[in-house]
Design a protein around this motif. Structure first.
Motif, PDB file in Angstrom:
ATOM      1  N   GLU A  51      69.778  43.434 -71.449  1.00  0.00           N
ATOM      2  CA  GLU A  51      70.187  43.032 -70.103  1.00  0.00           C
ATOM      3  C   GLU A  51      68.974  42.878 -69.195  1.00  0.00           C
ATOM      4  O   GLU A  51      68.903  41.936 -68.416  1.00  0.00           O
ATOM      5  CB  GLU A  51      71.158  44.047 -69.502  1.00  0.00           C
ATOM      6  N   ALA A  52      68.039  43.800 -69.288  1.00  0.00           N
ATOM      7  CA  ALA A  52      66.839  43.731 -68.452  1.00  0.00           C
ATOM      8  C   ALA A  52      66.074  42.444 -68.714  1.00  0.00           C
ATOM      9  O   ALA A  52      65.649  41.760 -67.780  1.00  0.00           O
ATOM     10  CB  ALA A  52      65.946  44.941 -68.706  1.00  0.00           C
ATOM     11  N   THR A  53      65.911  42.095 -69.965  1.00  0.00           N
ATOM     12  CA  THR A  53      65.178  40.879 -70.319  1.00  0.00           C
ATOM     13  C   THR A  53      65.877  39.650 -69.757  1.00  0.00           C
ATOM     14  O   THR A  53      65.229  38.758 -69.209  1.00  0.00           O
ATOM     15  CB  THR A  53      65.051  40.771 -71.864  1.00  0.00           C
ATOM     16  N   THR A  54      67.205  39.597 -69.853  1.00  0.00           N
ATOM     17  CA  THR A  54      67.968  38.468 -69.331  1.00  0.00           C
ATOM     18  C   THR A  54      67.844  38.367 -67.816  1.00  0.00           C
ATOM     19  O   THR A  54      67.585  37.289 -67.267  1.00  0.00           O
ATOM     20  CB  THR A  54      69.452  38.594 -69.742  1.00  0.00           C
ATOM     21  N   ILE A  55      68.017  39.483 -67.131  1.00  0.00           N
ATOM     22  CA  ILE A  55      67.945  39.500 -65.667  1.00  0.00           C
ATOM     23  C   ILE A  55      66.548  39.115 -65.192  1.00  0.00           C
ATOM     24  O   ILE A  55      66.381  38.273 -64.300  1.00  0.00           O
ATOM     25  CB  ILE A  55      68.343  40.882 -65.108  1.00  0.00           C
ATOM     26  N   LEU A  56      65.532  39.727 -65.778  1.00  0.00           N
ATOM     27  CA  LEU A  56      64.157  39.436 -65.348  1.00  0.00           C
ATOM     28  C   LEU A  56      63.762  37.992 -65.642  1.00  0.00           C
ATOM     29  O   LEU A  56      63.078  37.360 -64.838  1.00  0.00           O
ATOM     30  CB  LEU A  56      63.183  40.416 -65.985  1.00  0.00           C
ATOM     31  N   ALA A  57      64.212  37.445 -66.765  1.00  0.00           N
ATOM     32  CA  ALA A  57      63.919  36.042 -67.079  1.00  0.00           C
ATOM     33  C   ALA A  57      64.552  35.128 -66.034  1.00  0.00           C
ATOM     34  O   ALA A  57      63.917  34.169 -65.559  1.00  0.00           O
ATOM     35  CB  ALA A  57      64.417  35.695 -68.475  1.00  0.00           C
ATOM     36  N   PHE A  58      65.796  35.418 -65.651  1.00  0.00           N
ATOM     37  CA  PHE A  58      66.450  34.625 -64.613  1.00  0.00           C
ATOM     38  C   PHE A  58      65.689  34.708 -63.298  1.00  0.00           C
ATOM     39  O   PHE A  58      65.420  33.690 -62.654  1.00  0.00           O
ATOM     40  CB  PHE A  58      67.902  35.087 -64.399  1.00  0.00           C
ATOM     41  N   LEU A  59      65.343  35.927 -62.882  1.00  0.00           N
ATOM     42  CA  LEU A  59      64.638  36.098 -61.606  1.00  0.00           C
ATOM     43  C   LEU A  59      63.277  35.404 -61.613  1.00  0.00           C
ATOM     44  O   LEU A  59      62.896  34.782 -60.621  1.00  0.00           O
ATOM     45  CB  LEU A  59      64.485  37.587 -61.282  1.00  0.00           C
ATOM     46  N   GLU A  60      62.568  35.502 -62.716  1.00  0.00           N
ATOM     47  CA  GLU A  60      61.264  34.841 -62.791  1.00  0.00           C
ATOM     48  C   GLU A  60      61.425  33.328 -62.717  1.00  0.00           C
ATOM     49  O   GLU A  60      60.691  32.653 -62.023  1.00  0.00           O
ATOM     50  CB  GLU A  60      60.513  35.249 -64.055  1.00  0.00           C
ATOM     51  N   ASP A  61      62.402  32.789 -63.432  1.00  0.00           N
ATOM     52  CA  ASP A  61      62.635  31.353 -63.400  1.00  0.00           C
ATOM     53  C   ASP A  61      63.057  30.910 -61.999  1.00  0.00           C
ATOM     54  O   ASP A  61      62.566  29.917 -61.470  1.00  0.00           O
ATOM     55  CB  ASP A  61      63.701  30.962 -64.423  1.00  0.00           C
ATOM     56  N   TYR A  62      63.952  31.671 -61.393  1.00  0.00           N
ATOM     57  CA  TYR A  62      64.472  31.322 -60.077  1.00  0.00           C
ATOM     58  C   TYR A  62      63.394  31.372 -58.993  1.00  0.00           C
ATOM     59  O   TYR A  62      63.411  30.581 -58.058  1.00  0.00           O
ATOM     60  CB  TYR A  62      65.639  32.241 -59.718  1.00  0.00           C
ATOM     61  N   THR A  63      62.455  32.289 -59.117  1.00  0.00           N
ATOM     62  CA  THR A  63      61.419  32.436 -58.091  1.00  0.00           C
ATOM     63  C   THR A  63      60.137  31.686 -58.420  1.00  0.00           C
ATOM     64  O   THR A  63      59.198  31.695 -57.633  1.00  0.00           O
ATOM     65  CB  THR A  63      61.088  33.925 -57.852  1.00  0.00           C
ATOM     66  N   CYS A  64      60.085  31.041 -59.574  1.00  0.00           N
ATOM     67  CA  CYS A  64      58.893  30.277 -59.960  1.00  0.00           C
ATOM     68  C   CYS A  64      58.681  29.147 -58.953  1.00  0.00           C
ATOM     69  O   CYS A  64      59.629  28.465 -58.546  1.00  0.00           O
ATOM     70  CB  CYS A  64      59.099  29.719 -61.363  1.00  0.00           C
TER      71      CYS A  64
END
Length: 71
Positions: A51-64
């Protein structure tokens, strides 16, 4: 960030992240304040590593800065 003088780009793993997902500079004075002060919360870290990997990947993509997608 030691080894990443321009900071950690979104979508790229931190150069200090070890294969077991621990921090190579944990406890070292060169560790950035943002890392030192980070307090894990379920909203960011999920209930497990997957779950952490999924959430962090989304946040990184969204804030890129090159993100053109909307939520």
């Amino acid at each position: 960030m030691p080894g990443m003088p321009n900071g950690k780009p979104a979508g790229k793993p931190c150069i200090q992240l070890l294969s077991d997902f621990s921090c190579a500079i944990f406890g070292d004075p060169s560790r950035p304040q943002v890392c030192e002060k980070f307090m894990p919360e379920e909203d960011i870290c999920g209930k497990n590593k997957e779950e952490a990997t999924t959430i962090l990947a989304f946040l990184e993509d969204y804030t890129c800065t090159t993100n053109t997608k909307s939520p």
